[in-house]
Design a protein around this motif. Structure first.
Motif, mmCIF file in Angstrom:
data_model
loop_
_atom_site.group_PDB
_atom_site.id
_atom_site.type_symbol
_atom_site.label_atom_id
_atom_site.label_comp_id
_atom_site.label_asym_id
_atom_site.label_seq_id
_atom_site.Cartn_x
_atom_site.Cartn_y
_atom_site.Cartn_z
ATOM 1 N N ASN A 259 -20.954 0.635 51.602
ATOM 2 C CA ASN A 259 -21.208 -0.431 50.624
ATOM 3 C C ASN A 259 -20.128 -1.511 50.695
ATOM 4 O OD1 ASN A 259 -18.977 0.448 48.950
ATOM 5 N ND2 ASN A 259 -20.306 2.044 48.111
ATOM 6 N N LEU A 260 -20.342 -2.610 49.974
ATOM 7 C CA LEU A 260 -19.433 -3.754 50.054
ATOM 8 C C LEU A 260 -18.055 -3.445 49.491
ATOM 9 C CD1 LEU A 260 -21.658 -6.833 49.086
ATOM 10 C CD2 LEU A 260 -21.231 -5.838 51.331
ATOM 11 N N TYR A 261 -17.998 -2.679 48.413
ATOM 12 C CA TYR A 261 -16.714 -2.367 47.788
ATOM 13 C C TYR A 261 -15.802 -1.634 48.771
ATOM 14 C CZ TYR A 261 -13.388 -0.254 44.495
ATOM 15 O OH TYR A 261 -12.252 0.160 43.846
ATOM 16 N N ASP A 262 -16.308 -0.567 49.360
ATOM 17 C CA ASP A 262 -15.487 0.201 50.292
ATOM 18 C C ASP A 262 -15.201 -0.588 51.565
ATOM 19 O OD1 ASP A 262 -15.255 2.362 48.606
ATOM 20 O OD2 ASP A 262 -16.978 3.428 49.434
ATOM 21 N N PHE A 263 -16.171 -1.388 52.018
ATOM 22 C CA PHE A 263 -15.966 -2.199 53.218
ATOM 23 C C PHE A 263 -14.835 -3.195 53.000
ATOM 24 C CE2 PHE A 263 -17.009 -5.906 55.939
ATOM 25 C CZ PHE A 263 -17.064 -5.281 57.176
ATOM 26 N N TYR A 264 -14.813 -3.832 51.836
ATOM 27 C CA TYR A 264 -13.770 -4.824 51.559
ATOM 28 C C TYR A 264 -12.383 -4.211 51.720
ATOM 29 C CZ TYR A 264 -10.670 -7.992 49.097
ATOM 30 O OH TYR A 264 -9.614 -8.812 48.787
ATOM 31 N N PHE A 265 -12.137 -3.083 51.083
ATOM 32 C CA PHE A 265 -10.790 -2.515 51.106
ATOM 33 C C PHE A 265 -10.448 -1.909 52.466
ATOM 34 C CE2 PHE A 265 -11.588 -2.724 46.537
ATOM 35 C CZ PHE A 265 -10.426 -3.370 46.137
ATOM 36 N N ARG A 266 -11.430 -1.343 53.146
ATOM 37 C CA ARG A 266 -11.165 -0.829 54.489
ATOM 38 C C ARG A 266 -10.783 -1.966 55.441
ATOM 39 N NH1 ARG A 266 -13.781 4.155 56.666
ATOM 40 N NH2 ARG A 266 -14.074 5.563 54.916
ATOM 41 N N VAL A 267 -11.572 -3.028 55.416
ATOM 42 C CA VAL A 267 -11.356 -4.118 56.364
ATOM 43 C C VAL A 267 -10.088 -4.898 56.028
ATOM 44 C CG1 VAL A 267 -12.295 -6.312 57.200
ATOM 45 C CG2 VAL A 267 -13.766 -4.309 57.007
ATOM 46 N N TYR A 268 -9.837 -5.131 54.748
ATOM 47 C CA TYR A 268 -8.612 -5.855 54.395
ATOM 48 C C TYR A 268 -7.374 -5.082 54.844
ATOM 49 C CZ TYR A 268 -4.735 -7.820 51.828
ATOM 50 O OH TYR A 268 -3.512 -8.356 51.518
#
Length: 532
Positions: A259-268
């Motif tokens: 999902n977007l929430y987990d993707f944001y923190f992983r990618v950042y």
């Protein structure tokens, strides 16, 4: 412009027509194409020569041509909308001939598509030096953007609240508590909380269902794809020519929610390692957050909240040797020049932007793009640049990792030795390089026989503060994450984590190799570890 007419060529923003027999019919296709794309200039009374250079030939009866033009552009049976003002159309003299210049602006999204002959299927767009008839999906995309309602606000009647990942919701609520300590929403149950932040709403059946934003933010990839078949998230580190990529995260991996929430923190957490971090202390603690880090956070949130998840081609984030590149499906909702000025907020997914802003990520006042430019250049990098593609629509942001000319001059004058955390050599992962650097630093300190600047107790506290910050940034951490990020041994990392569990700062989930750690309550934030 006319003084250098021979030097110009037709392209994305310029079209010429001889117009010797009156208004050419193809004029209206170009008008539609420019209005539905990025705008452009049409010159009547100019011809293109075989070598593609331009030559003014003039129009025969300028006044009649102008009358015919205004009569047609104001006829809704011929053109769906007139997006021009009087000053956009001018008759100009050049070499004893008269040329008519028509400056077509990018149409407001609420008016698009601009189409011909009372038929939306006669919508055009610009591609280099030609106009093409829009495909059905492009027309649908423009119509979705024309709506006043945010694309992510509608409830999904086929999806129940149980489809949302509880661990993701819990992590989000933890961050919300840290940002809004004492807020009344913290006392609500999950369903009511999700309704308040825009992640859930009542459907026609009178029951609470996730909104599109709620499913994107907290759902699982496979469930999101059932509602949005083109949904796909992709991160790649491509800093070496020896391999296709050195690291990759995709939403369909199956080993995380997607999902977007987990993707944001992983990618950042991955992309931030590409940024230079000058050595700076506040007290005994090193401060690693720079304006460039703020720009990257804003850029990533902007990419996700403005993506059109109904379009083909998903979100792609790249860490290359020369730049960080963020690509999202969907074009700009407004003219880029207007967006760079700031002051107007028009996100494609307003609920997603709201949810990110609730946990202090992303701007909601229309200042996001100006702040990206300001913070990125303030860190000494070259100016960010945006690119648009049409058919299918795509927006690309390039954050150059090269230093600006001013920064290079300043470094030459001051001899600044700021460290840049770049890709490791031989294609190795950056985190491995960071561990080796830390080990070398500790070894050097021992062999020089110097006393460390921080006492053992203070060093333990500093490491535990960093662990809590890492847990706050990523949602959950493992012993390996701590060892890699802080450059510590596995045994010492495990001891620090277990000590934080004993003190109630972290919760341990799972057993042995699968064990992860999460923050416990608002006291788990950095300042709560003051007695660590």
């Amino acid at each position: 412009m006319f003084e250098k007419l021979a030097a110009y060529r037709e392209g994305d923003r310029l079209e010429v027509k001889r117009a010797q027999g009156g208004l050419p019919r193809s004029l209206w296709e170009t008008y539609s194409a420019f209005a539905n794309s990025s705008g452009g200039v049409i010159l009547l009374g100019v011809e293109e020569l075989p070598d593609t250079s331009l030559r003014a030939v003039g129009v025969k009866d300028p006044n009649k041509l102008l009358d015919d033009f205004w009569n047609t552009v104001n006829n809704p049976q011929k053109v769906s909308e007139n997006v021009l003002t009087d000053s956009d159309v001018q008759a100009l003299s050049h070499d004893d001939v008269t040329i008519i210049q028509i400056t077509v602006p990018r149409a407001d999204r609420r008016l698009r598509p601009i189409y011909l002959n009372d038929n939306p299927k006669r919508s055009f767009r610009r591609n280099r030096s030609g106009d093409y008839l829009c495909r059905y999906e492009e027309i649908q995309g423009m119509m979705r953007d024309a709506a006043d309602q945010s694309q992510d606000s509608r409830p999904l009647p086929r999806v129940g609240i149980g489809a949302l990942d509880l661990a993701t919701v819990s992590s989000y609520r933890q961050r919300y508590r840290l940002s809004h300590n004492g807020h009344a929403w913290n006392e609500l149950g999950d369903s009511d909380f999700l309704r308040c932040i825009g992640a859930a709403a009542e459907a026609e059946d009178g029951r609470l269902h996730p909104t599109v934003a709620g499913l994107l933010m907290f759902g699982h990839d496979w469930r999101i794809a059932e509602e949005l078949p083109n949904y796909f998230l992709d991160y790649r580190q491509q800093t070496s020519f020896d391999e296709r990529w050195q690291d990759r995260v995709v939403s369909q991996g199956g080993d995380w929610t997607g999902n977007l929430y987990d993707f944001y923190f992983r990618v950042y957490s991955l992309m931030r390692q590409a940024l230079k971090t000058p050595f700076r202390l506040e007290g005994i603690l090193r401060v690693d957050d720079t304006p460039a880090h703020k720009a990257l956070r804003e850029a990533l949130a902007n990419c996700l909240t403005n993506a059109s998840f109904s379009e083909r081609r998903g979100v792609v984030c790249l860490w290359t040797e020369n730049a960080l590149v963020l690509k999202n499906p969907g074009d700009f909702r407004m003219d880029l020049g207007q967006a760079l000025k700031g002051g107007i907020s028009d996100p494609r997914n307003a609920n997603l932007l709201k949810m990110f802003s609730f946990i202090d990520i992303g701007e909601r006042a229309g200042s996001g793009i100006p702040s990206i430019v300001r913070n990125w250049t303030a860190s000494g990098y070259e100016r960010p640049r945006w690119e648009e593609e049409f058919g299918p629509d795509r927006t690309t942001l390039v954050l150059p990792l090269a230093q600006s000319a001013n920064e290079r001059e300043a470094r030459d004058e001051t001899g600044d030795k700021s460290r840049r955390q770049g890709p490791a050599t031989n294609g190795k992962n950056i985190r491995q390089a960071g561990v080796m650097d830390s080990k070398r630093q500790r070894s050097t300190a021992r062999t020089n026989g110097k006393t460390p600047a921080i006492r053992t107790g203070d060093k333990r506290m500093e490491n535990q503060l960093k662990i809590l910050a890492l847990a706050r940034d990523t949602g959950s951490i493992t012993t390996v994450d701590v060892a890699d990020s802080l450059g510590l041994g596995a045994s010492w990392s495990r001891e620090l984590l277990q000590d934080l569990v004993r003190k109630g700062k972290l919760a341990a989930l799972g057993a042995n190799r699968n064990r992860t750690y999460r923050l416990v309550g608002p006291e788990g934030q950095g300042e709560g570890a003051g007695d660590a």
